[in-house]
Design a protein around this motif. Structure first.
Motif, PDB file in Angstrom:
ATOM      1  N   TYR A 173      57.246  23.091  35.093  1.00  0.00           N
ATOM      2  CA  TYR A 173      55.836  22.798  34.853  1.00  0.00           C
ATOM      3  C   TYR A 173      55.197  24.005  34.183  1.00  0.00           C
ATOM      4  CZ  TYR A 173      54.762  25.830  38.808  1.00  0.00           C
ATOM      5  OH  TYR A 173      54.655  26.916  39.642  1.00  0.00           O
ATOM      6  N   THR A 174      54.035  23.784  33.582  1.00  0.00           N
ATOM      7  CA  THR A 174      53.318  24.856  32.894  1.00  0.00           C
ATOM      8  C   THR A 174      51.881  24.914  33.399  1.00  0.00           C
ATOM      9  OG1 THR A 174      54.658  24.548  30.898  1.00  0.00           O
ATOM     10  CG2 THR A 174      52.592  25.769  30.654  1.00  0.00           C
ATOM     11  N   PRO A 175      51.508  25.950  34.126  1.00  0.00           N
ATOM     12  CA  PRO A 175      50.114  26.099  34.574  1.00  0.00           C
ATOM     13  C   PRO A 175      49.187  26.283  33.365  1.00  0.00           C
ATOM     14  CG  PRO A 175      51.584  27.623  35.729  1.00  0.00           C
ATOM     15  CD  PRO A 175      52.354  27.059  34.587  1.00  0.00           C
ATOM     16  N   GLN A 176      48.045  25.618  33.384  1.00  0.00           N
ATOM     17  CA  GLN A 176      47.094  25.722  32.283  1.00  0.00           C
ATOM     18  C   GLN A 176      46.214  26.959  32.427  1.00  0.00           C
ATOM     19  OE1 GLN A 176      45.150  21.795  32.559  1.00  0.00           O
ATOM     20  NE2 GLN A 176      46.110  21.290  30.610  1.00  0.00           N
ATOM     21  N   VAL A 177      45.818  27.500  31.284  1.00  0.00           N
ATOM     22  CA  VAL A 177      44.882  28.621  31.278  1.00  0.00           C
ATOM     23  C   VAL A 177      43.593  28.198  31.981  1.00  0.00           C
ATOM     24  CG1 VAL A 177      43.466  30.107  29.799  1.00  0.00           C
ATOM     25  CG2 VAL A 177      45.847  29.641  29.186  1.00  0.00           C
ATOM     26  N   ASN A 178      43.029  29.095  32.760  1.00  0.00           N
ATOM     27  CA  ASN A 178      41.818  28.909  33.579  1.00  0.00           C
ATOM     28  C   ASN A 178      42.112  28.284  34.939  1.00  0.00           C
ATOM     29  OD1 ASN A 178      40.096  29.991  31.596  1.00  0.00           O
ATOM     30  ND2 ASN A 178      39.872  27.986  30.603  1.00  0.00           N
ATOM     31  N   SER A 179      43.344  27.788  35.149  1.00  0.00           N
ATOM     32  CA  SER A 179      43.698  27.321  36.489  1.00  0.00           C
ATOM     33  C   SER A 179      43.764  28.527  37.419  1.00  0.00           C
ATOM     34  CB  SER A 179      45.058  26.621  36.472  1.00  0.00           C
ATOM     35  OG  SER A 179      45.052  25.518  35.599  1.00  0.00           O
ATOM     36  N   GLY A 180      43.347  28.329  38.658  1.00  0.00           N
ATOM     37  CA  GLY A 180      43.415  29.455  39.578  1.00  0.00           C
ATOM     38  C   GLY A 180      42.753  29.181  40.910  1.00  0.00           C
ATOM     39  N   THR A 240      39.456  38.856  38.237  1.00  0.00           N
ATOM     40  CA  THR A 240      38.158  39.376  37.799  1.00  0.00           C
ATOM     41  C   THR A 240      37.148  39.098  38.908  1.00  0.00           C
ATOM     42  OG1 THR A 240      37.589  37.291  36.687  1.00  0.00           O
ATOM     43  CG2 THR A 240      38.655  39.015  35.351  1.00  0.00           C
ATOM     44  N   GLU A 241      35.999  39.753  38.829  1.00  0.00           N
ATOM     45  CA  GLU A 241      34.967  39.557  39.845  1.00  0.00           C
ATOM     46  C   GLU A 241      33.627  39.251  39.192  1.00  0.00           C
ATOM     47  OE1 GLU A 241      34.721  42.960  42.352  1.00  0.00           O
ATOM     48  OE2 GLU A 241      36.701  42.659  43.281  1.00  0.00           O
ATOM     49  N   SER A 242      32.853  38.419  39.866  1.00  0.00           N
ATOM     50  CA  SER A 242      31.464  38.188  39.470  1.00  0.00           C
ATOM     51  C   SER A 242      30.574  38.548  40.651  1.00  0.00           C
ATOM     52  CB  SER A 242      31.247  36.731  39.048  1.00  0.00           C
ATOM     53  OG  SER A 242      31.540  35.842  40.113  1.00  0.00           O
ATOM     54  N   HIS A 243      29.409  39.151  40.352  1.00  0.00           N
ATOM     55  CA  HIS A 243      28.541  39.675  41.405  1.00  0.00           C
ATOM     56  C   HIS A 243      27.148  39.068  41.307  1.00  0.00           C
ATOM     57  CE1 HIS A 243      31.262  43.107  42.530  1.00  0.00           C
ATOM     58  NE2 HIS A 243      31.735  42.814  41.323  1.00  0.00           N
ATOM     59  N   SER A 244      26.556  38.831  42.467  1.00  0.00           N
ATOM     60  CA  SER A 244      25.157  38.418  42.555  1.00  0.00           C
ATOM     61  C   SER A 244      24.526  39.185  43.708  1.00  0.00           C
ATOM     62  CB  SER A 244      25.049  36.905  42.784  1.00  0.00           C
ATOM     63  OG  SER A 244      25.523  36.558  44.074  1.00  0.00           O
ATOM     64  N   ASP A 245      23.242  38.960  43.951  1.00  0.00           N
ATOM     65  CA  ASP A 245      22.574  39.667  45.043  1.00  0.00           C
ATOM     66  C   ASP A 245      23.165  39.310  46.402  1.00  0.00           C
ATOM     67  OD1 ASP A 245      20.911  40.883  43.243  1.00  0.00           O
ATOM     68  OD2 ASP A 245      19.271  39.431  43.491  1.00  0.00           O
ATOM     69  N   SER A 246      23.745  38.098  46.513  1.00  0.00           N
ATOM     70  CA  SER A 246      24.216  37.631  47.820  1.00  0.00           C
ATOM     71  C   SER A 246      25.730  37.513  47.935  1.00  0.00           C
ATOM     72  CB  SER A 246      23.599  36.264  48.137  1.00  0.00           C
ATOM     73  OG  SER A 246      23.978  35.311  47.145  1.00  0.00           O
ATOM     74  N   HIS A 247      26.445  37.477  46.800  1.00  0.00           N
ATOM     75  CA  HIS A 247      27.875  37.194  46.850  1.00  0.00           C
ATOM     76  C   HIS A 247      28.676  38.035  45.853  1.00  0.00           C
ATOM     77  CE1 HIS A 247      26.464  33.544  48.904  1.00  0.00           C
ATOM     78  NE2 HIS A 247      27.702  33.400  49.366  1.00  0.00           N
ATOM     79  N   VAL A 248      29.955  38.174  46.184  1.00  0.00           N
ATOM     80  CA  VAL A 248      30.970  38.641  45.245  1.00  0.00           C
ATOM     81  C   VAL A 248      32.039  37.553  45.206  1.00  0.00           C
ATOM     82  CG1 VAL A 248      32.745  40.355  44.741  1.00  0.00           C
ATOM     83  CG2 VAL A 248      30.561  41.079  45.727  1.00  0.00           C
ATOM     84  N   VAL A 249      32.356  37.079  44.012  1.00  0.00           N
ATOM     85  CA  VAL A 249      33.370  36.035  43.874  1.00  0.00           C
ATOM     86  C   VAL A 249      34.569  36.605  43.127  1.00  0.00           C
ATOM     87  CG1 VAL A 249      33.910  33.723  43.041  1.00  0.00           C
ATOM     88  CG2 VAL A 249      31.591  34.252  43.838  1.00  0.00           C
ATOM     89  N   MET A 250      35.731  36.503  43.751  1.00  0.00           N
ATOM     90  CA  MET A 250      36.970  36.963  43.133  1.00  0.00           C
ATOM     91  C   MET A 250      37.627  35.777  42.433  1.00  0.00           C
ATOM     92  SD  MET A 250      40.340  38.625  44.939  1.00  0.00           S
ATOM     93  CE  MET A 250      39.408  40.009  45.561  1.00  0.00           C
ATOM     94  N   HIS A 251      37.801  35.884  41.121  1.00  0.00           N
ATOM     95  CA  HIS A 251      38.403  34.819  40.320  1.00  0.00           C
ATOM     96  C   HIS A 251      39.837  35.221  39.971  1.00  0.00           C
ATOM     97  CE1 HIS A 251      34.309  33.258  39.801  1.00  0.00           C
ATOM     98  NE2 HIS A 251      33.954  34.500  39.495  1.00  0.00           N
ATOM     99  N   ASN A 252      40.804  34.465  40.467  1.00  0.00           N
ATOM    100  CA  ASN A 252      42.221  34.732  40.207  1.00  0.00           C
ATOM    101  C   ASN A 252      42.760  33.579  39.363  1.00  0.00           C
ATOM    102  OD1 ASN A 252      42.441  37.001  42.370  1.00  0.00           O
ATOM    103  ND2 ASN A 252      41.620  35.248  43.478  1.00  0.00           N
ATOM    104  N   THR A 253      42.924  33.819  38.073  1.00  0.00           N
ATOM    105  CA  THR A 253      43.215  32.721  37.154  1.00  0.00           C
ATOM    106  C   THR A 253      44.386  33.032  36.227  1.00  0.00           C
ATOM    107  OG1 THR A 253      41.593  33.584  35.576  1.00  0.00           O
ATOM    108  CG2 THR A 253      40.822  31.918  37.150  1.00  0.00           C
ATOM    109  N   ILE A 254      44.925  31.958  35.651  1.00  0.00           N
ATOM    110  CA  ILE A 254      45.963  32.065  34.625  1.00  0.00           C
ATOM    111  C   ILE A 254      45.298  32.411  33.295  1.00  0.00           C
ATOM    112  CG2 ILE A 254      47.577  30.717  33.217  1.00  0.00           C
ATOM    113  CD1 ILE A 254      48.823  31.328  35.805  1.00  0.00           C
ATOM    114  N   ASP A 255      45.785  33.446  32.629  1.00  0.00           N
ATOM    115  CA  ASP A 255      45.223  33.778  31.320  1.00  0.00           C
ATOM    116  C   ASP A 255      46.212  33.543  30.184  1.00  0.00           C
ATOM    117  OD1 ASP A 255      46.990  35.841  31.684  1.00  0.00           O
ATOM    118  OD2 ASP A 255      45.500  37.448  31.587  1.00  0.00           O
TER     119      ASP A 255
END
Length: 287
Positions: A173-180, A240-255
């Motif tokens: 199988y082949t994982p698609q980019v942005n899957s994560g 990668t990480e995204s930050h807001s005043d209330s949260h930190v979201v860790m994004h683990n994706t296929i590039d």
């Protein structure tokens, strides 16, 4: 060996049988260590057989055979397995498990002869399961060709003749980019902050309040099957990480797209659980 194997006495006895009862202590210790390392390899392949779904039974065969003179004629393989093979029904085979990182797996003529003799005695085919860098192939013993002295098989031919798909149900199988997989951390309490050259660095006490998956279209998915989730956890993901005043979201994706065999997911997971000292997104802790 740092930890004593539960079957140390059997390993010592088997080492003495192989080396001779007059072998020196260093040789015995080295052989025991090698035998102890080799045992989990059979377990790994057995687990893969069961996980892929076409195996009705896999049983590890005891290497203690009697009478002792039988060792001159027979080599008992590592596993007895029965598979529900499409188009052939229930098929029983003997499997010898090997690990070799070289491009050629080489077997001695007497070793091959004894394996074949055991298969003929039990009227069962003898297959060789070969792991190289986490990739498994499963081939008939007859695929090996006689070289100057030994019977050899290169890895390319092993993959071309592999029975992993036919017998075990393996697939690619082949994982698609942005899957994560994405992990959301809720900020609860600011512990401290430090001024750095890159700006203000904050240290928060956080708790995980959401985990979700995404497909190639970046659509959120939550109801994935256990097998699908295991596939996600076996990929090499970019974090990668995204930050807001209330949260930190860790994004683990296929590039980058790359093909994989399904069995490699379990191989990687088993390897991952054995490397507690490595830092990886799979065991990231919020602080």
């Amino acid at each position: 060996m740092k930890d004593k194997p539960s079957d140390l006495e059997r390993l010592i006895h088997e080492s003495l049988e192989q080396l001779g009862w007059s072998a020196d202590a260093n040789s015995i210790a080295d052989r025991v260590h090698r035998l102890n390392i080799g045992l989990p390899l059979e377990d790994e392949f057995s687990i893969i057989c069961g996980w892929l779904g076409q195996c009705d039974l896999v049983h590890k065969l005891d290497q203690q055979q009697y009478p002792t003179t039988s060792k001159d004629a027979f080599q008992v393989p590592d596993l007895l397995a029965n598979f529900n093979v499409r188009g052939a029904g229930n098929t029983s085979v003997l499997i010898e498990v090997k690990s070799c990182e070289k491009n050629v797996l080489s077997l001695r003529p007497d070793y091959v002869s004894k394996l074949r003799a055991c298969g003929q005695l039990l009227r069962l085919p003898v297959l060789i399961a070969w792991r190289k860098y986490g990739v498994w192939s499963l081939v008939d013993l007859d695929v090996f060709s006689k070289a100057n002295k030994n019977f050899n098989l290169n890895f390319n031919d092993a993959m071309r003749n592999s029975l992993m798909s036919k017998f075990l149900g393996d697939f690619s199988y082949t994982p698609q980019v942005n899957s994560g997989v994405h992990i959301s951390f809720k900020k609860e309490k600011l512990i401290g902050s430090i001024e750095t050259d890159e700006g203000l660095q904050e240290n928060w006490h956080m708790v995980i309040d959401d985990v979700y998956f995404t497909n190639g279209e970046s659509e959120k998915l939550r109801d994935l099957s256990p097998i699908a989730q295991q596939l996600f956890h076996s990929w090499d993901l970019t974090t990668t990480e995204s930050h807001s005043d209330s949260h930190v979201v860790m994004h683990n994706t296929i590039d980058q797209e790359s093909g994989m065999f399904a069995h490699m997911a379990l191989t990687r997971l088993l390897s991952f659980h054995g490397r507690e000292d490595e830092v990886h997104w799979r065991h990231h802790h919020a602080t």
